[in-house]
Design a protein around this motif. Structure first.
Motif, PDB file in Angstrom:
ATOM      1  N   GLU A 139      15.240  -2.255  -1.318  1.00 32.49           N
ATOM      2  CA  GLU A 139      15.234  -0.889  -0.784  1.00 32.49           C
ATOM      3  C   GLU A 139      15.451  -0.892   0.728  1.00 32.49           C
ATOM      4  OE1 GLU A 139      14.897   3.274  -1.839  1.00 32.49           O
ATOM      5  OE2 GLU A 139      15.238   1.409  -2.941  1.00 32.49           O
ATOM      6  N   GLY A 140      14.799  -1.821   1.418  1.00 33.83           N
ATOM      7  CA  GLY A 140      14.939  -1.866   2.869  1.00 33.83           C
ATOM      8  C   GLY A 140      16.328  -2.233   3.329  1.00 33.83           C
ATOM      9  N   SER A 141      17.084  -2.952   2.484  1.00 37.18           N
ATOM     10  CA  SER A 141      18.427  -3.386   2.869  1.00 37.18           C
ATOM     11  C   SER A 141      19.524  -2.475   2.336  1.00 37.18           C
ATOM     12  CB  SER A 141      18.666  -4.819   2.380  1.00 37.18           C
ATOM     13  OG  SER A 141      18.578  -4.911   0.964  1.00 37.18           O
ATOM     14  N   ARG A 142      19.162  -1.330   1.766  1.00 37.05           N
ATOM     15  CA  ARG A 142      20.187  -0.397   1.293  1.00 37.05           C
ATOM     16  C   ARG A 142      21.082   0.046   2.448  1.00 37.05           C
ATOM     17  NH1 ARG A 142      17.707   4.441  -2.207  1.00 37.05           N
ATOM     18  NH2 ARG A 142      19.844   5.180  -1.844  1.00 37.05           N
ATOM     19  N   PHE A 181       0.821  -1.217   0.000  1.00 38.64           N
ATOM     20  CA  PHE A 181       0.000   0.000   0.000  1.00 38.64           C
ATOM     21  C   PHE A 181       0.854   1.267   0.000  1.00 38.64           C
ATOM     22  CE2 PHE A 181      -2.468  -3.388   1.961  1.00 38.64           C
ATOM     23  CZ  PHE A 181      -3.638  -3.333   1.221  1.00 38.64           C
ATOM     24  N   GLY A 182       2.072   1.177   0.502  1.00 39.62           N
ATOM     25  CA  GLY A 182       2.978   2.324   0.532  1.00 39.62           C
ATOM     26  C   GLY A 182       4.400   1.819   0.449  1.00 39.62           C
ATOM     27  N   SER A 183       5.037   1.663   1.584  1.00 38.26           N
ATOM     28  CA  SER A 183       6.344   1.013   1.656  1.00 38.26           C
ATOM     29  C   SER A 183       6.687   0.760   3.112  1.00 38.26           C
ATOM     30  CB  SER A 183       7.433   1.877   1.021  1.00 38.26           C
ATOM     31  OG  SER A 183       8.685   1.216   1.123  1.00 38.26           O
ATOM     32  N   SER A 184       7.343  -0.380   3.349  1.00 39.27           N
ATOM     33  CA  SER A 184       7.832  -0.711   4.696  1.00 39.27           C
ATOM     34  C   SER A 184       9.345  -0.564   4.772  1.00 39.27           C
ATOM     35  CB  SER A 184       7.428  -2.146   5.065  1.00 39.27           C
ATOM     36  OG  SER A 184       6.033  -2.307   5.110  1.00 39.27           O
ATOM     37  N   GLU A 185       9.943   0.187   3.844  1.00 39.69           N
ATOM     38  CA  GLU A 185      11.395   0.231   3.736  1.00 39.69           C
ATOM     39  C   GLU A 185      12.073   0.787   4.985  1.00 39.69           C
ATOM     40  OE1 GLU A 185      12.201   4.121   1.015  1.00 39.69           O
ATOM     41  OE2 GLU A 185      10.640   2.746   0.339  1.00 39.69           O
ATOM     42  N   TYR A 186      11.460   1.761   5.660  1.00 36.71           N
ATOM     43  CA  TYR A 186      12.082   2.324   6.858  1.00 36.71           C
ATOM     44  C   TYR A 186      11.901   1.398   8.055  1.00 36.71           C
ATOM     45  CZ  TYR A 186      12.113   6.473   3.922  1.00 36.71           C
ATOM     46  OH  TYR A 186      12.329   7.338   2.892  1.00 36.71           O
ATOM     47  N   ALA A 187      10.726   0.822   8.163  1.00 35.16           N
ATOM     48  CA  ALA A 187      10.419  -0.006   9.332  1.00 35.16           C
ATOM     49  C   ALA A 187      11.267  -1.264   9.382  1.00 35.16           C
ATOM     50  CB  ALA A 187       8.932  -0.363   9.329  1.00 35.16           C
ATOM     51  N   VAL A 188      11.505  -1.901   8.237  1.00 31.80           N
ATOM     52  CA  VAL A 188      12.227  -3.173   8.264  1.00 31.80           C
ATOM     53  C   VAL A 188      13.660  -2.992   8.739  1.00 31.80           C
ATOM     54  CG1 VAL A 188      13.130  -3.147   5.883  1.00 31.80           C
ATOM     55  CG2 VAL A 188      12.481  -5.321   6.969  1.00 31.80           C
ATOM     56  N   ARG A 189      14.198  -1.794   8.646  1.00 24.73           N
ATOM     57  CA  ARG A 189      15.578  -1.551   9.057  1.00 24.73           C
ATOM     58  C   ARG A 189      15.764  -1.717  10.565  1.00 24.73           C
ATOM     59  NH1 ARG A 189      18.259   0.630   4.817  1.00 24.73           N
ATOM     60  NH2 ARG A 189      19.764   1.905   5.948  1.00 24.73           N
ATOM     61  N   HIS A 190      14.712  -1.496  11.316  1.00 24.45           N
ATOM     62  CA  HIS A 190      14.806  -1.725  12.764  1.00 24.45           C
ATOM     63  C   HIS A 190      15.031  -3.200  13.061  1.00 24.45           C
ATOM     64  CE1 HIS A 190      13.532   2.366  13.997  1.00 24.45           C
ATOM     65  NE2 HIS A 190      12.913   2.344  12.827  1.00 24.45           N
TER      66      HIS A 190
END
Length: 369
Positions: free
Chosen positions: A159-162, A120-129
């Motif tokens: 993207e999340g693992s950048r 629906f959007g992106s979880s790219e920031y959250a998965v980094r935690h």
């Protein structure tokens, strides 16, 4: 042009304005009668005007936690119903933020939720935690995401693992050694989705800043006859190409020294004031007996406040120049202040690079006032 056309665009943080927060409250109340709308609005609205975009996103996530009465898993079930009802993709990123804030002790539920919310959007920031907390376990899940049929889920893997994702904290271990994410990048190197390929290129571009040889070693082994893979390689190596790195230029077919003469280089007008535009123009004449691929860039040596200069390289053009051909190259550039660069009066030198080497110089004067 109307007066409305001249109005400044609203600040990006206004994605989370009062109207949008009321929308979130209304929709959450529809999916959960137990949702405390008054508490949510009070929590989110208090000092909204003082908050940045990302601070507003987090405030919404915290407000959802304050207004939902259940435990973590039951609240996730409510947020799963809420996600498709929200009217802005960026706004849905508050839901994975909720996962990052409250779900690190329930790994499986949280990974499943992040995979769902990213569509629906992106979880790219959250998965980094989760990467920061348990990298090996999280990357194992992200490798399965790289095989998913949904392009949003595949993009989340890259993207999340950048190592250096903008607007997020850096993943220091991956900056030191990017090899743990190689399986993800390799799985996506010929992805059919441009959306995913751009993410792969950006991840590799991050890696070139700390480990350029590592990135080049991998890219050079890829099947660059695949158009999608070649596109990734070119965009991944963009900063190295600007620096004239011989290996990066070779990857895109421009590793040989350019056999050209640069003629009639000029900058007009030769003197400007802030806010005006210059035109850089020149001709490239082939001196080769075969067609050449040429990467043409230019650098502007901006005057600093101290009086010194700092060069900034810009992409200009990539072209195939036939034997005996002459190519006219032109570029307009506005000299205007913006958030990342302030201009100061003085002589600004411009250099023209062809396949990483300087082939000509000119200058313009930025006048005071």
């Amino acid at each position: 042009m109307t007066d409305k056309d001249l109005e400044p665009a609203p600040a990006l943080k206004e994605i989370f304005n009062a109207k949008r927060i009321r929308h979130i409250a209304d929709e959450a109340g529809q999916v959960s009668p137990a949702f405390n709308r008054r508490r949510f609005l009070a929590y989110c609205m208090g000092d909204l005007e003082q908050l940045s975009l990302m601070a507003r996103l987090r405030r919404v996530a915290e407000g959802l936690h304050a207004a939902l009465p259940g435990d973590y898993r039951s609240n996730i079930r409510v947020l799963r119903q809420l996600a498709p009802r929200l009217n802005n993709g960026f706004v849905t990123m508050a839901l994975p933020e909720y996962v990052a804030l409250h779900g690190t002790d329930d790994f499986k539920t949280s990974m499943d939720a992040l995979k769902f919310f990213t569509t629906f959007g992106s979880s790219e920031y959250a998965v980094r935690h989760f990467l920061r907390r348990d990298m090996a376990r999280t990357l194992a899940v992200m490798q399965t995401w790289a095989q998913d049929k949904n392009e949003h889920v595949r993009r989340l893997a890259s993207e999340g693992s950048r190592p250096r994702l903008p607007w997020s904290f850096q993943i220091k271990p991956l900056m030191h050694d990017p090899s743990p994410i190689e399986p993800i990048l390799d799985a996506l190197k010929a992805d059919p989705s441009r959306y995913v390929r751009r993410s792969v290129a950006n991840s590799l571009n991050d890696i070139t800043k700390d480990n350029p040889s590592w990135a080049l070693d991998r890219i050079e082994r890829w099947p660059l006859n695949n158009a999608g893979t070649a596109w990734i390689a070119k965009h991944a190596l963009r900063n190295l190409i600007k620096k004239g790195d011989p290996r990066a230029l070779t990857v895109i077919g421009a590793g040989k020294p350019a056999r050209v003469k640069l003629r009639a280089l000029g900058i007009s007008p030769s003197a400007i004031t802030l806010g005006q535009t210059i035109t850089i123009a020149f001709k490239l004449a082939s001196t080769s007996d075969e067609t050449q691929r040429l990467v043409v860039d230019y650098a502007v040596h901006y005057v600093k406040k101290s009086g010194g200069v700092a060069a900034k390289v810009f992409k200009l053009k990539t072209l195939e120049l036939a034997t005996g051909a002459v190519e006219l190259v032109q570029k307009k550039q506005s000299i205007t202040n913006f958030t990342t660069r302030v201009h100061y009066p003085g002589r600004h030198e411009v250099e023209i690079f062809v396949n990483g080497k300087v082939h000509g110089r000119a200058a313009f004067e930025l006048l005071a006032g």
